[in-house]
Design a protein around this motif. Structure first.
Motif, mmCIF file in Angstrom:
data_model
loop_
_atom_site.group_PDB
_atom_site.id
_atom_site.type_symbol
_atom_site.label_atom_id
_atom_site.label_comp_id
_atom_site.label_asym_id
_atom_site.label_seq_id
_atom_site.Cartn_x
_atom_site.Cartn_y
_atom_site.Cartn_z
ATOM 1 N N GLY A 1 40.648 38.172 25.376
ATOM 2 C CA GLY A 1 39.874 37.288 26.200
ATOM 3 C C GLY A 1 40.327 36.367 26.756
ATOM 4 N N ASP A 2 39.720 35.108 26.716
ATOM 5 C CA ASP A 2 39.897 33.694 27.849
ATOM 6 C C ASP A 2 40.335 33.971 29.432
ATOM 7 O OD1 ASP A 2 39.584 30.906 27.805
ATOM 8 O OD2 ASP A 2 41.308 31.005 26.666
ATOM 9 N N LEU A 3 39.079 34.600 29.828
ATOM 10 C CA LEU A 3 39.975 35.129 31.178
ATOM 11 C C LEU A 3 40.392 34.314 32.383
ATOM 12 C CD1 LEU A 3 37.709 38.661 31.477
ATOM 13 C CD2 LEU A 3 40.242 38.244 30.653
ATOM 14 N N LEU A 4 39.294 33.669 32.764
ATOM 15 C CA LEU A 4 39.080 31.866 33.876
ATOM 16 C C LEU A 4 40.131 31.151 33.405
ATOM 17 C CD1 LEU A 4 35.918 31.471 33.795
ATOM 18 C CD2 LEU A 4 36.221 33.671 35.485
ATOM 19 N N THR A 5 41.248 30.855 32.134
ATOM 20 C CA THR A 5 41.790 30.201 32.130
ATOM 21 C C THR A 5 43.028 30.498 31.877
ATOM 22 O OG1 THR A 5 40.859 28.727 29.998
ATOM 23 C CG2 THR A 5 42.730 28.240 30.095
ATOM 24 N N ARG A 6 43.346 31.895 31.505
ATOM 25 C CA ARG A 6 44.332 32.771 32.028
ATOM 26 C C ARG A 6 44.460 32.850 33.345
ATOM 27 N NH1 ARG A 6 44.167 37.406 27.382
ATOM 28 N NH2 ARG A 6 46.493 37.532 27.941
ATOM 29 N N TYR A 7 43.597 33.501 33.835
ATOM 30 C CA TYR A 7 43.799 33.305 35.723
ATOM 31 C C TYR A 7 44.301 32.396 36.377
ATOM 32 C CZ TYR A 7 42.929 34.350 40.051
ATOM 33 O OH TYR A 7 42.774 34.673 41.557
ATOM 34 N N ASP A 8 43.455 31.210 35.548
ATOM 35 C CA ASP A 8 43.991 30.310 36.039
ATOM 36 C C ASP A 8 45.689 29.687 36.178
ATOM 37 O OD1 ASP A 8 41.641 29.809 37.845
ATOM 38 O OD2 ASP A 8 40.420 27.708 36.526
ATOM 39 N N SER A 9 45.902 29.685 34.871
ATOM 40 C CA SER A 9 47.443 29.705 34.706
ATOM 41 C C SER A 9 48.497 30.612 35.475
ATOM 42 C CB SER A 9 47.505 29.485 32.843
ATOM 43 O OG SER A 9 47.440 31.043 32.403
ATOM 44 N N LEU A 10 47.712 31.095 35.133
ATOM 45 C CA LEU A 10 49.019 32.290 36.223
ATOM 46 C C LEU A 10 48.761 33.146 37.729
ATOM 47 C CD1 LEU A 10 48.438 35.361 33.544
ATOM 48 C CD2 LEU A 10 50.624 33.750 33.835
ATOM 49 N N HIS A 11 47.715 31.946 38.338
ATOM 50 C CA HIS A 11 47.328 32.353 39.903
ATOM 51 C C HIS A 11 48.528 32.751 40.708
ATOM 52 C CE1 HIS A 11 45.744 30.961 43.450
ATOM 53 N NE2 HIS A 11 45.493 32.363 42.957
ATOM 54 N N HIS A 12 49.617 31.333 40.059
ATOM 55 C CA HIS A 12 50.890 31.733 41.294
ATOM 56 C C HIS A 12 51.238 32.270 41.469
ATOM 57 C CE1 HIS A 12 52.045 29.530 37.509
ATOM 58 N NE2 HIS A 12 53.584 30.207 37.873
ATOM 59 N N LEU A 13 51.356 32.924 40.084
ATOM 60 C CA LEU A 13 52.432 34.728 40.163
ATOM 61 C C LEU A 13 51.654 35.522 40.264
ATOM 62 C CD1 LEU A 13 54.336 33.290 36.503
ATOM 63 C CD2 LEU A 13 55.036 33.780 39.774
ATOM 64 N N ILE A 14 50.300 35.633 40.283
ATOM 65 C CA ILE A 14 49.939 36.998 40.062
ATOM 66 C C ILE A 14 49.128 37.697 42.185
ATOM 67 C CG2 ILE A 14 47.140 38.078 40.605
ATOM 68 C CD1 ILE A 14 46.861 35.941 38.175
ATOM 69 N N ARG A 15 50.048 38.940 41.908
ATOM 70 C CA ARG A 15 49.959 39.410 43.165
ATOM 71 C C ARG A 15 49.737 40.338 43.028
ATOM 72 N NH1 ARG A 15 52.103 35.147 43.314
ATOM 73 N NH2 ARG A 15 54.288 34.998 43.166
ATOM 74 N N HIS A 16 48.497 40.972 41.974
ATOM 75 C CA HIS A 16 47.511 41.877 42.528
ATOM 76 C C HIS A 16 46.607 42.208 41.085
ATOM 77 C CE1 HIS A 16 46.195 45.991 43.908
ATOM 78 N NE2 HIS A 16 46.052 46.120 43.215
#
Length: 271
Positions: free
Chosen positions: A196-211
């Motif tokens: 879980g903890d989706l919003l925090t984890r998304y923010d921390s990974l955003h710069h590497l998320i391609r899809h």
């Protein structure tokens, strides 16, 4: 399906393995286009000639935004990919070359490199080292092709033996081998089941998320059928400036066309 909201733009793609299964595979292109989609994911296109698939896509105005690397034979140790298996290096490399060939022919900007299962009895550190070396080799093959390799973790509840443990590990591998060509496939469903903890984890990974891929939990059906707070998740994605596609990789709880009502309920009514 491109939806402009007050928070930003969301680009939804239909996953043709999970969606529109009411009709045969080659008829799903027109079904997706008729439902308003402009893009699709084709997880395993290899049973069909890529030029024939491209013709089907072009005929209805669709583009492909993601394919997977080839899966091994049913029941084999590489049925979910060969990257973690030190004994399957040739199969892995052949699969990368075939995947890049199909991605090029289909115009897909993303090739998901399936990690695969960790072989029983194999040293975990050795299997992980094999994985990193394989991804580095694949990155070298992909450079200069305008195709990004994306890495996806699968939760341990659904597949305990899957090699790639988390989206965070995927990010570390991408940075280690070259974030210029390797990125993270952030699957909201798997991340929720993981911890879980989706919003925090998304923010921390955003710069590497391609899809990105979406489904609800439990059941892996359309957003709005389970526990995930999709209004907040999609708002976060839109506000982040993410410019890629969001694959609807869910099993419709009803017929596919009716299941799409979640888009109005969760996105458009809150825009």
């Amino acid at each position: 399906m491109i939806i402009k909201t007050s928070d930003g733009t969301l680009r939804l793609a239909a996953n043709l393995k999970f969606m529109f299964t009411e009709v045969p595979m080659l008829d799903r292109f027109s079904a997706a286009a008729s439902a308003g989609f402009a893009a699709v994911e084709l997880p395993q296109p290899y049973a069909f000639d890529p030029l024939r698939l491209r013709q089907r896509l072009d005929a209805v105005g669709l583009r492909t935004v993601l394919i997977n690397t080839p899966a091994g034979p049913a029941g084999s140790g590489t049925v979910m990919g060969a990257a973690f298996d030190p004994e399957a290096r040739k199969e892995f490399r052949d699969g990368i070359d075939r995947g890049l060939e199909y991605a090029t022919e289909l115009g897909s900007p993303n090739l998901h490199v399936m990690a695969g299962l960790r072989p029983a009895g194999c040293d975990p550190d050795g299997a992980f080292a094999c994985y990193v070396a394989n991804i580095a080799w694949a990155a070298d093959r992909a450079r200069g092709r305008d195709i990004r390799l994306v890495l996806e973790a699968i939760n341990k509840r659904d597949q305990p033996a899957y090699g790639l443990a988390s989206a965070e590990v995927a990010a570390h591998v991408a940075e280690a081998v070259g974030a210029d060509v390797v990125g993270v496939l952030f699957d909201v469903y798997h991340a929720q089941v993981d911890r879980g903890d989706l919003l925090t984890r998304y923010d921390s990974l955003h710069h590497l998320i391609r899809h990105i891929q979406i489904a609800d939990n439990p059941g892996r059906a359309e957003p709005g059928t389970g526990e995930i707070g999709y209004p907040a998740v999609l708002r976060q994605i839109a506000r982040s400036g993410y410019e890629g596609w969001i694959g609807c990789e869910y099993r419709p709880s009803i017929d596919t066309a009716t299941s799409l009502r979640w888009i109005t309920k969760i996105i458009e009514e809150r825009s």
